[in-house]
Design a protein around this motif. Structure first.
Motif, PDB file in Angstrom:
ATOM      1  N   SER A  46     -25.406  45.228 -47.468  1.00  0.00           N
ATOM      2  CA  SER A  46     -24.914  45.831 -46.222  1.00  0.00           C
ATOM      3  C   SER A  46     -25.262  44.952 -44.975  1.00  0.00           C
ATOM      4  O   SER A  46     -26.309  44.859 -44.451  1.00  0.00           O
ATOM      5  CB  SER A  46     -25.221  47.314 -45.946  1.00  0.00           C
ATOM      6  OG  SER A  46     -24.537  47.783 -44.543  1.00  0.00           O
ATOM      7  N   LEU A  47     -24.190  44.058 -44.585  1.00  0.00           N
ATOM      8  CA  LEU A  47     -24.387  43.064 -43.525  1.00  0.00           C
ATOM      9  C   LEU A  47     -24.236  43.791 -42.036  1.00  0.00           C
ATOM     10  O   LEU A  47     -23.274  44.548 -42.152  1.00  0.00           O
ATOM     11  CB  LEU A  47     -23.404  42.085 -43.703  1.00  0.00           C
ATOM     12  CG  LEU A  47     -23.935  41.048 -44.376  1.00  0.00           C
ATOM     13  CD1 LEU A  47     -22.561  39.829 -44.652  1.00  0.00           C
ATOM     14  CD2 LEU A  47     -24.994  40.218 -44.272  1.00  0.00           C
ATOM     15  N   PRO A  48     -24.857  43.527 -41.131  1.00  0.00           N
ATOM     16  CA  PRO A  48     -24.609  43.924 -39.691  1.00  0.00           C
ATOM     17  C   PRO A  48     -23.420  43.601 -39.212  1.00  0.00           C
ATOM     18  O   PRO A  48     -23.169  43.765 -37.936  1.00  0.00           O
ATOM     19  CB  PRO A  48     -25.973  43.672 -38.871  1.00  0.00           C
ATOM     20  CG  PRO A  48     -26.437  42.635 -39.556  1.00  0.00           C
ATOM     21  CD  PRO A  48     -26.085  42.834 -41.171  1.00  0.00           C
ATOM     22  N   TYR A  49     -22.681  42.440 -40.066  1.00  0.00           N
ATOM     23  CA  TYR A  49     -21.464  41.972 -39.232  1.00  0.00           C
ATOM     24  C   TYR A  49     -20.592  41.758 -40.576  1.00  0.00           C
ATOM     25  O   TYR A  49     -21.278  41.458 -41.551  1.00  0.00           O
ATOM     26  CB  TYR A  49     -21.748  40.778 -38.622  1.00  0.00           C
ATOM     27  CG  TYR A  49     -22.336  39.678 -39.421  1.00  0.00           C
ATOM     28  CD1 TYR A  49     -21.423  38.563 -39.887  1.00  0.00           C
ATOM     29  CD2 TYR A  49     -23.533  39.340 -39.637  1.00  0.00           C
ATOM     30  CE1 TYR A  49     -22.093  37.493 -40.514  1.00  0.00           C
ATOM     31  CE2 TYR A  49     -24.099  38.519 -40.457  1.00  0.00           C
ATOM     32  CZ  TYR A  49     -23.178  37.347 -40.847  1.00  0.00           C
ATOM     33  OH  TYR A  49     -23.684  36.339 -41.608  1.00  0.00           O
ATOM     34  N   ASP A  50     -19.271  41.353 -40.242  1.00  0.00           N
ATOM     35  CA  ASP A  50     -18.284  41.216 -41.276  1.00  0.00           C
ATOM     36  C   ASP A  50     -17.871  39.594 -41.085  1.00  0.00           C
ATOM     37  O   ASP A  50     -17.129  39.535 -39.896  1.00  0.00           O
ATOM     38  CB  ASP A  50     -17.276  42.128 -41.539  1.00  0.00           C
ATOM     39  CG  ASP A  50     -16.451  41.822 -42.634  1.00  0.00           C
ATOM     40  OD1 ASP A  50     -16.194  40.562 -42.959  1.00  0.00           O
ATOM     41  OD2 ASP A  50     -16.051  42.721 -43.449  1.00  0.00           O
ATOM     42  N   PRO A  51     -18.333  38.617 -41.593  1.00  0.00           N
ATOM     43  CA  PRO A  51     -17.877  37.178 -41.180  1.00  0.00           C
ATOM     44  C   PRO A  51     -16.249  37.057 -41.392  1.00  0.00           C
ATOM     45  O   PRO A  51     -15.855  36.016 -40.911  1.00  0.00           O
ATOM     46  CB  PRO A  51     -18.550  36.361 -42.235  1.00  0.00           C
ATOM     47  CG  PRO A  51     -18.913  37.326 -43.496  1.00  0.00           C
ATOM     48  CD  PRO A  51     -19.003  38.622 -42.755  1.00  0.00           C
ATOM     49  N   VAL A  52     -15.612  37.862 -41.999  1.00  0.00           N
ATOM     50  CA  VAL A  52     -14.175  37.884 -42.247  1.00  0.00           C
ATOM     51  C   VAL A  52     -13.313  38.655 -41.108  1.00  0.00           C
ATOM     52  O   VAL A  52     -12.455  38.249 -40.598  1.00  0.00           O
ATOM     53  CB  VAL A  52     -13.679  38.142 -43.708  1.00  0.00           C
ATOM     54  CG1 VAL A  52     -12.318  38.342 -43.798  1.00  0.00           C
ATOM     55  CG2 VAL A  52     -14.363  37.449 -44.673  1.00  0.00           C
TER      56      VAL A  52
END
Length: 327
Positions: free
Chosen positions: A112-118
């Motif tokens: 679970s990333l704290p951001y979505d790079p896409v």
């Protein structure tokens, strides 16, 4: 007279309004960018990402007349830097200059990333790519890649590797898989810190960008065993490729690109993309990267988005193949 005065009295407010509108016109019509721009970098000074940010920043200032400030926010796998960009006003004046780690590899490494790079970041342009060097400390007993692999096989899990980002971690795990060895991960805040650990013999090996490692290699502070590319580098002509050194088919590159918050208006995003893409086509940009052993990557927003998607899938496959447990 009365009619003439009445007309003047009626015209006065309109005249004043026109003057006010005329005075306000330049401010409303100011072209982007009209104030300093900030480049946020997720690694410390000295990394290839930082080098690219500072070069493109200088060129952007030359094109626009506006200062570009490079702000280094290392640590937490790039999370700190990305969150700072996303928390800033989405007006085009805060640009994220990231690498394969923050823009692709993190997707493979974290549940679970704290951001979505896409979805949360909009691509502007590619900047450069650089093959990784496999380096060991200057006084290391391993002077060739076969010697390092033999030493790692003789003592499974005894040797450790420094990694300044998720990208370098997966490169090392890919090496472990390709060479059929076991080496242990030691995390650092950035590539420069990992290199310092190699110089001081704190770790046994690391994967490093040539942009930051070539001078250390030339001085003997680190020993470059191989370059993870399909051809030797002009900057280090005596360093063999991985295939030449006994590990055929092994290649690993770092890359750098620029993005903004996806909430940034299209007009500002397009203008920034056009300016940065123009910089990557300059002859001096190609010459700059050639001097430091890297190469320009061509491509605007569409090309960068397609490349990013392919990289995410690549590193996902590598993480699964190398049995890297998601964090």
């Amino acid at each position: 007279m009365r009619t003439h005065f009445h007309r003047l009295a009626f015209a006065a407010p309109l005249l004043a309004l026109g003057i006010a509108a005329f005075g306000a016109a330049p401010a409303a019509a100011q072209e982007f960018p009209s104030k300093p721009i900030k480049f946020v970098v997720p690694f410390p000074p000295g990394s290839g990402t930082d080098t690219s940010a500072r070069y493109f920043g200088r060129k952007l200032t030359e094109l626009t007349g506006q200062p570009v400030v490079v702000e280094n926010k290392p640590g937490a796998n790039g999370f700190i830097a990305v969150k700072a960009v996303l928390a800033a006003p989405a007006d085009g004046y805060t640009v994220f200059v990231g690498s394969n780690s923050t823009l692709a590899v993190n997707v493979a490494l974290f549940k679970s990333l704290p951001y979505d790079p896409v979805t949360e970041l909009a691509p502007l342009t590619m900047m450069m790519r650089s093959p990784a060097l496999i380096v060991v400390p200057g006084p290391s007993p391993y002077k060739t890649l076969p010697e390092l692999m033999a030493g790692a096989r003789a003592r499974p899990g005894a040797l450790n590797y420094g990694a300044g980002s998720a990208g370098y971690q997966l490169m090392a795990e890919l090496f472990n898989d390709a060479a059929k060895v076991q080496t242990r991960h030691v995390p650092f805040k950035g590539a420069s810190e990992a290199l310092v650990a190699v110089v001081s013999s704190t770790v046994d090996l690391a994967f490093a960008e040539i942009t930051s490692a070539q001078e250390l290699a030339k001085s003997g502070k680190v020993h470059a065993l191989a370059v993870a590319a399909d051809k030797r580098l002009p900057a280090l002509p005596n360093v063999p490729t991985a295939a030449e050194a006994g590990l055929p088919g092994f290649a690993a590159y770092t890359w750098v690109g620029a993005m903004v918050s996806a909430k940034t208006p299209k007009a500002e995003t397009d203008k920034l993309a056009a300016l940065l893409t123009k910089i990557e086509t300059l002859p001096e940009t190609r010459e700059f990267y050639e001097r430091i052993g890297a190469e320009v990557m061509r491509g605007g927003p569409e090309e960068m988005r397609a490349f990013q998607a392919a990289e995410i899938q690549l590193w996902k496959r590598i993480a699964v193949k190398a049995n890297v447990e998601q964090q």
